[in-house]
Design an enzyme around this catalytic site. Structure first.
Site, short mmCIF file in Angstrom:
data_model
loop_
_atom_site.label_atom_id
_atom_site.label_comp_id
_atom_site.label_asym_id
_atom_site.label_seq_id
_atom_site.Cartn_x
_atom_site.Cartn_y
_atom_site.Cartn_z
CB VAL A 16 51.21 -4.45 10.98
CG1 VAL A 16 52.42 -4.98 10.39
CG2 VAL A 16 50.32 -4.61 10.12
CB ALA A 166 44.59 -10.58 4.77
CE LYS A 223 50.39 -2.82 2.27
NZ LYS A 223 49.58 -4.22 2.59
CB ALA A 226 49.75 -5.19 -3.49
CG ASN A 227 46.59 -2.83 0.51
OD1 ASN A 227 46.72 -4.08 0.35
ND2 ASN A 227 46.65 -2.35 1.44
CG LEU A 230 44.77 -7.65 -3.32
CD1 LEU A 230 45.48 -7.46 -2.09
CD2 LEU A 230 44.46 -8.91 -3.87
CB CYS A 279 45.03 -1.20 4.86
SG CYS A 279 45.82 -1.30 6.31
CE LYS A 342 39.71 -11.35 6.38
NZ LYS A 342 41.03 -11.14 5.64
NE ARG A 349 42.16 -1.01 12.45
CZ ARG A 349 43.38 -1.23 12.38
NH1 ARG A 349 44.28 -0.14 12.44
NH2 ARG A 349 43.97 -2.51 12.06
P1 NAD Z 1 47.66 -0.05 14.53
O1 NAD Z 1 46.79 1.04 15.04
O2 NAD Z 1 47.00 -1.34 15.10
O3 NAD Z 1 48.95 -0.09 15.64
C1 NAD Z 1 49.69 1.09 15.61
C2 NAD Z 1 50.36 1.31 16.60
O4 NAD Z 1 51.38 2.28 16.79
C3 NAD Z 1 49.40 1.75 17.96
O5 NAD Z 1 49.17 0.73 18.72
C4 NAD Z 1 50.02 3.01 18.26
O6 NAD Z 1 49.78 3.37 19.75
C5 NAD Z 1 51.44 2.88 18.10
N1 NAD Z 1 52.20 4.00 17.66
C6 NAD Z 1 51.85 5.33 17.30
N2 NAD Z 1 52.86 6.14 17.32
C7 NAD Z 1 53.85 5.48 18.09
C8 NAD Z 1 54.95 6.04 18.66
N3 NAD Z 1 55.67 7.22 18.12
N4 NAD Z 1 55.83 5.23 19.25
C9 NAD Z 1 55.33 4.07 19.77
N5 NAD Z 1 54.27 3.41 19.38
C10 NAD Z 1 53.54 4.45 18.49
O7 NAD Z 1 47.92 -0.20 13.13
P2 NAD Z 1 48.01 -1.52 12.27
O8 NAD Z 1 46.94 -1.96 11.66
O9 NAD Z 1 48.99 -2.27 12.92
O10 NAD Z 1 48.96 -0.67 11.07
C11 NAD Z 1 50.12 -0.28 10.94
C12 NAD Z 1 50.64 0.01 9.69
O11 NAD Z 1 51.00 -1.32 8.82
C13 NAD Z 1 49.89 1.03 8.86
O12 NAD Z 1 50.73 1.77 7.97
C14 NAD Z 1 49.05 0.01 8.00
O13 NAD Z 1 48.59 0.60 6.62
C15 NAD Z 1 49.94 -0.99 7.81
N6 NAD Z 1 49.28 -2.42 7.45
C16 NAD Z 1 48.30 -2.93 8.15
C17 NAD Z 1 47.87 -4.18 7.72
C18 NAD Z 1 46.54 -4.80 8.75
O14 NAD Z 1 46.20 -5.79 8.46
N7 NAD Z 1 46.14 -3.84 9.80
C19 NAD Z 1 48.36 -4.88 7.00
C20 NAD Z 1 49.47 -4.47 6.08
C21 NAD Z 1 50.20 -3.19 6.48
C1 UGA Z 2 44.23 -6.44 2.94
C2 UGA Z 2 45.18 -7.21 1.93
O1 UGA Z 2 44.63 -8.24 1.59
C3 UGA Z 2 46.51 -7.50 2.65
O2 UGA Z 2 47.26 -8.22 1.51
C4 UGA Z 2 47.23 -6.26 3.14
O3 UGA Z 2 48.35 -6.32 3.65
C5 UGA Z 2 46.08 -5.57 4.25
O4 UGA Z 2 44.88 -5.45 3.41
C6 UGA Z 2 46.78 -4.26 4.74
O5 UGA Z 2 47.39 -3.43 3.97
O6 UGA Z 2 46.07 -3.86 5.49
P1 UGA Z 2 42.72 -6.98 5.04
O7 UGA Z 2 42.17 -5.81 5.02
O8 UGA Z 2 43.26 -7.30 6.55
O9 UGA Z 2 44.05 -7.19 4.01
O10 UGA Z 2 41.58 -8.22 4.35
P2 UGA Z 2 41.22 -8.77 3.08
O11 UGA Z 2 40.99 -10.24 3.29
O12 UGA Z 2 41.85 -8.19 2.19
O13 UGA Z 2 39.69 -8.11 3.13
C7 UGA Z 2 39.55 -6.72 2.84
C8 UGA Z 2 37.98 -6.38 2.94
O14 UGA Z 2 37.59 -7.08 1.39
C9 UGA Z 2 36.98 -7.33 3.62
O15 UGA Z 2 36.09 -6.34 4.02
C10 UGA Z 2 36.49 -8.55 2.91
O16 UGA Z 2 35.48 -9.04 3.43
C11 UGA Z 2 36.52 -7.89 1.41
N1 UGA Z 2 36.54 -8.80 0.54
C12 UGA Z 2 37.78 -9.70 0.31
C13 UGA Z 2 35.44 -9.08 -0.35
O17 UGA Z 2 34.32 -8.28 -0.35
N2 UGA Z 2 35.64 -9.87 -1.41
C14 UGA Z 2 36.44 -10.65 -1.57
O18 UGA Z 2 36.62 -11.47 -2.66
C15 UGA Z 2 37.68 -10.35 -0.70
#
Ligand code: NAD
Ligand code: UGA
Length: 469
Positions: A16, A166, A223, A226-227, A230, A279, A342, A349
């Site tokens: 993110v 996503a 937030k 929403a997840n 979905l 997530c 995906k 993860r």
């Molecule tokens: P990530 O694990 O990829 O990245 C988090 C980073 O934060 C790591 O690199 C870690 O080393 C760093 N970190 C942890 N503690 C720290 C500190 N004290 N100082 C500096 N760096 C530090 O995680 P992510 O997938 O980017 O997710 C981050 C947040 O966003 C989560 O809460 C997740 O739920 C949310 N989110 C993720 C997605 C997604 O698609 N991955 C989408 C929407 C929201």
């Molecule tokens: C999801 C949400 O879509 C984002 O809006 C949100 O920000 C994010 O989680 C988050 O909080 O991390 P993401 O997990 O990256 O995004 O990907 P998605 O496209 O949502 O897919 C999630 C999983 O559901 C995948 O394994 C995908 O293959 C599966 N999926 C998705 C299905 O099995 N069927 C579908 O119709 C859609």
């Protein structure tokens, strides 16, 4: 007073933090954006030609902005000190131990980031929650900030700005978001001003009508909700896939018919072997746990069942593979096409391939894994002890050579364009295809000679007799 932001720091250079800050840097050339992380290898990768995450379109943007107004560093304290606005985008995984283990969000990283902010801040800061956090986290964070800041008069305004991108489509999602949600203490002037400062950042490229504001707790909860919504759609269609197989209905036809109802809509109705990603499961468990803490047992159970259905779907898939192959897969080579959760990401993860892979290994299979983006090292990390039964491949045809079956675990486009006649030629017979993503041309595969199980589709006679139903 509304601060016109010129310097932003983002704590957490992950899936993110990296993409969102790259987008802000691209769209706001007047703002200096510094992304910090405690992980030196991660920062080194962001500063190299090989970025730490694969996301279509990300490379180009990072290369365009890096060194101009986008910087990656481990100097967390320095970057915080010089910034007016600090995004916190650290990981918030499910707690593994202690109270609420297996359900509650672990806020250790968040609190540690807040303590660092408090310790080094000598000027007012706007703190933006970018991580997904339990509702009312801002309250706790505010206390940590206020009680740990040694410089008198420093003001912290906390905003919630959850991220909805996503993976695999992150750059498109960030370029044209459905909405940007900003929560703040909008009942007071200072909170309203802080919200306005962040609105101004996004307004550089997001139309005003798509920037919505709310109170802090609504933004935090939206937030998680929403997840949960979905994921609930996926579990709902997956529950139908089981019923389709039992009745001869076709889940794709059912989903199409449902999606045509404008009140339901067509998105997120693809039946699959199960949802993965870092997530969905984590956030639903967190939401359900919060409900439990408020005594809302029935509400919690409702959401737990969405995760339960996802586990059921993965188990059901393993059972199908075993029963179709004459109830024994011991020592049989089974190829898993795809390992990422995906397509268009290297992220694994909570990938369904992990649970399905472990299930197949438990029944004695030898796995051959091919994924276009996931590294061998990542697969080894995810599969742990199971690796003694796994070989990873760089070419799909080698992974498929002498295999008894192929399981499609990820919907990578390239799988559709393979020469399936050639694949049939190199596999053991009968050659089975288990399509957990419904991406292949099943009729064509049957013409070639494959025995095909397509999730949620009518079960072909060969499989019915093999399974004794
Ligand atoms: P990530 O694990 O990829 O990245 C988090 C980073 O934060 C790591 O690199 C870690 O080393 C760093 N970190 C942890 N503690 C720290 C500190 N004290 N100082 C500096 N760096 C530090 O995680 P992510 O997938 O980017 O997710 C981050 C947040 O966003 C989560 O809460 C997740 O739920 C949310 N989110 C993720 C997605 C997604 O698609 N991955 C989408 C929407 C929201
Ligand atoms: C999801 C949400 O879509 C984002 O809006 C949100 O920000 C994010 O989680 C988050 O909080 O991390 P993401 O997990 O990256 O995004 O990907 P998605 O496209 O949502 O897919 C999630 C999983 O559901 C995948 O394994 C995908 O293959 C599966 N999926 C998705 C299905 O099995 N069927 C579908 O119709 C859609």
């Amino acid at each position: 007073m509304v601060v016109k932001v010129t310097s932003i720091c983002c704590i957490g250079a992950g899936y993110v933090g990296g993409p969102t800050m790259a987008m802000i840097a691209l769209k706001c050339p007047h703002i200096k954006v510094t992304v910090v992380d405690i992980s030196q290898p991660r920062i080194d990768a962001w500063n190299s030609d090989e970025l730490p995450i694969y996301e279509p379109g990300l490379d180009e943007i990072v290369k365009q902005c890096r060194g101009k107004n986008l910087f990656f560093t481990t100097d967390v304290e320095g970057a915080i000190a010089e910034s007016e606005m600090i995004f916190v985008s650290v990981n918030t995984p499910t707690k593994k131990t202690g109270l609420g283990k297996g359900k509650a969000a672990d806020l250790t990283y968040w609190e540690s980031a807040a303590r660092t902010i408090a310790a080094v801040s000598k000027t007012n800061k706007i703190i933006v929650e970018k991580s997904t956090v339990p509702v009312r986290t801002a309250e706790a964070i505010e206390k940590v900030l206020q009680r740990n800041c040694n410089t008198s008069g420093v003001r912290f305004d906390i905003l919630s700005n959850p991220e909805f991108l996503a993976e695999g489509t992150a750059m498109d999602d960030l370029t044209a978001p459905d909405r940007v949600l900003i929560g703040g203490k909008i009942e007071g002037q200072e909170g309203t001003d802080a919200v306005a400062s962040l609105v101004e950042v996004y307004a550089n490229w997001v139309p005003q009508e798509r920037i919505i504001t709310a109170n802090l707790w609504s933004a935090e909860l939206s937030k998680l909700a929403a997840n949960a919504f979905l994921a609930q759609r996926i579990s709902s269609i997956n529950s139908m896939s089981a019923l389709c197989e039992a009745t001869g209905a076709d889940v794709s036809q059912v989903a199409y018919a449902l999606g045509k109802d404008s009140r339901i809509g067509p998105k997120f109705l693809n039946a699959s072997v199960g949802f993965g990603g870092s997530c969905f499961q984590k956030d639903i468990l967190n939401l359900a746990y919060i409900c439990e803490c408020h005594g809302l047992t029935e509400v919690a159970d409702y959401w737990y069942s969405v995760v339960g259905m996802n586990d059921y779907q993965k188990n059901r898939f393993v059972k199908r593979v075993v029963s179709a192959m004459f109830n024994t897969i011991r020592n049989k080579k089974i190829c898993m096409l795809g390992f990422a959760f995906k397509k268009d990401t290297g992220d694994t993860r909570e990938a369904p391939a992990i649970d399905v892979g472990n299930g197949l290994i438990e029944d004695g299979a030898r796995l051959a894994i091919y994924d276009p983006k996931v590294s061998d090292a990542q697969i080894a990390m995810d599969m742990g002890a199971g690796m003694s039964n796994i070989t990873t491949y760089k070419s799909h045809i080698e992974a498929l050579r002498d295999a008894h079956a192929v399981c499609v675990m990820t919907e990578w486009d390239e799988f559709k364009s393979y020469d399936w006649g050639e694949i049939y030629g190199v596999m053991q017979k009968p050659a089975f295809v288990f399509d957990g993503r419904l991406i292949l041309d099943h009729d064509k595969l049957r013409e070639i000679g494959f025995i095909v199980y397509a999730l949620g589709k009518p079960i072909e006679p060969f499989l019915r007799s093999a399974e004794g139903n």
